[in-house]
Design an enzyme around this catalytic site. Sequence first.
Site, mmCIF file in Angstrom:
data_model
loop_
_atom_site.group_PDB
_atom_site.id
_atom_site.type_symbol
_atom_site.label_atom_id
_atom_site.label_comp_id
_atom_site.label_asym_id
_atom_site.label_seq_id
_atom_site.Cartn_x
_atom_site.Cartn_y
_atom_site.Cartn_z
ATOM 1 N N HIS A 52 0.849 -1.182 0.000
ATOM 2 C CA HIS A 52 0.000 0.000 0.000
ATOM 3 C C HIS A 52 0.889 1.237 0.000
ATOM 4 O O HIS A 52 2.055 1.187 0.403
ATOM 5 C CB HIS A 52 -0.877 0.032 1.249
ATOM 6 N N GLU A 54 1.016 3.855 1.928
ATOM 7 C CA GLU A 54 1.564 4.211 3.235
ATOM 8 C C GLU A 54 2.731 3.307 3.608
ATOM 9 O O GLU A 54 3.741 3.786 4.148
ATOM 10 C CB GLU A 54 0.490 4.106 4.331
ATOM 11 N N CYS A 85 -2.394 -0.259 7.434
ATOM 12 C CA CYS A 85 -1.594 0.965 7.360
ATOM 13 C C CYS A 85 -1.721 1.781 8.635
ATOM 14 O O CYS A 85 -0.734 2.356 9.111
ATOM 15 C CB CYS A 85 -1.985 1.776 6.131
#
Length: 148
Positions: A52, A54, A85
């Site tokens: 992801h 992040e 995250c």
Amino acid sequence: MEHEAYMKEALSLAHEAAQHGEVPVGCVIVRGGEVIGRGRNRREEKQSTASHAEMEAIAEANEHTGSWRLDDCTLYVTLEPCPMCAGAIINARIPHVYYGPRDDNMGACGGGLNLFMERFPNTPSLVGGILERECRQELEEFFRKLRT
């Protein structure tokens, strides 16, 4: 405004993600006015659940600082963080998080649940709605194209 400028950098990364067939989410991590971590979704590219935006930005910031602690940093992301995250943000001790729109399906900062309200030793301040319209537009355009 400073926050909008950093969110525009994150939005640029989100746009790049969309161009590569990824859900358009981008993230930057800032310390002392300098962007030290950048990330965009790369799950399809890497075939990795953890890729992801992040997580990518946190990894780059860790490398930049030489530390897992990011307790003097601010994170900007174009969509409310998911539980994975949000957990990484808490564990990295990032004190400030700014995001675009809420994610009512997977958001863990108030959209679906709010991990930042739990009794963890480190809970960041949270501000949503930064460039919300522009971030939402990027997501809606991506999914509209995907459906056609």
